[in-house]
Design a protein around this motif. Structure first.
Motif, mmCIF file in Angstrom:
data_model
loop_
_atom_site.group_PDB
_atom_site.id
_atom_site.type_symbol
_atom_site.label_atom_id
_atom_site.label_comp_id
_atom_site.label_asym_id
_atom_site.label_seq_id
_atom_site.Cartn_x
_atom_site.Cartn_y
_atom_site.Cartn_z
ATOM 1 N N GLY A 66 19.952 -14.987 9.938
ATOM 2 C CA GLY A 66 21.240 -15.454 9.430
ATOM 3 C C GLY A 66 21.111 -16.194 8.114
ATOM 4 N N TYR A 94 21.366 -8.756 11.284
ATOM 5 C CA TYR A 94 22.066 -9.875 11.909
ATOM 6 C C TYR A 94 23.231 -9.376 12.764
ATOM 7 N N ALA A 95 24.061 -8.515 12.180
ATOM 8 C CA ALA A 95 25.222 -7.987 12.918
ATOM 9 C C ALA A 95 24.783 -7.185 14.140
ATOM 10 N N GLY A 128 21.244 -13.968 4.819
ATOM 11 C CA GLY A 128 22.578 -13.606 4.337
ATOM 12 C C GLY A 128 23.320 -14.793 3.754
ATOM 13 N N ARG A 129 23.235 -15.942 4.431
ATOM 14 C CA ARG A 129 23.922 -17.137 3.917
ATOM 15 C C ARG A 129 23.389 -17.544 2.551
ATOM 16 N N ASP A 149 21.965 -8.486 6.572
ATOM 17 C CA ASP A 149 23.309 -8.561 7.155
ATOM 18 C C ASP A 149 23.471 -7.544 8.286
ATOM 19 N N ARG A 185 24.480 -14.991 -0.144
ATOM 20 C CA ARG A 185 25.861 -15.195 -0.591
ATOM 21 C C ARG A 185 25.959 -16.418 -1.508
ATOM 22 N N SER A 193 22.501 -9.771 -3.127
ATOM 23 C CA SER A 193 22.917 -8.845 -2.068
ATOM 24 C C SER A 193 21.850 -8.771 -0.979
ATOM 25 N N THR A 194 22.281 -8.851 0.282
ATOM 26 C CA THR A 194 21.346 -8.801 1.418
ATOM 27 C C THR A 194 21.858 -7.835 2.492
ATOM 28 N N PRO A 195 22.101 -6.577 2.147
ATOM 29 C CA PRO A 195 22.695 -5.661 3.126
ATOM 30 C C PRO A 195 21.815 -5.383 4.344
#
Length: 93
Positions: free
Chosen positions: A55, A75-76, A58-59, A72, A62, A67-69
């Motif tokens: 997590g 994580y999802a 991504g935080r 992300d 941002r 960019s951290t696709p």
């Protein structure tokens, strides 16, 4: 791993140029019976380190406009597993 490397470099953290290849080599040379702590947590129904290991990527991305696709997506994908582990480890009322 490239996302983490990009975040580190964005913050001026010096890394070896071959940090990714060294890390992947270490992982590839690990025994097949080795399990990451997050997997062990899931298997035992405990909360995982998802927020602090994935997590945060991504935080921070941002926050820095990086960019951290991949992070992300990971994580999802793992969040439902984490939420299930949280529910199992919550004290009964």
């Amino acid at each position: 791993m490239q996302e983490v490397e990009s975040l580190a470099r964005e913050q001026g953290i010096a890394l070896d140029k071959d940090v990714i290849s060294k890390t992947l080599k270490f992982i590839d040379n690990s025994g097949p019976h080795i399990k990451p702590s997050m997997q062990l947590d899931v298997e035992s129904g405990h909360r995982t380190e998802l927020e602090s290991l994935v997590g945060v990527i991504g935080r921070k991305g941002r926050e820095l406009g990086v960019s951290t696709p991949v992070a992300d997506f990971v994580y999802a994908s793992l969040l439902p597993v984490e939420l299930k582990a949280r529910n199992k480890s919550a004290p009964a009322h």
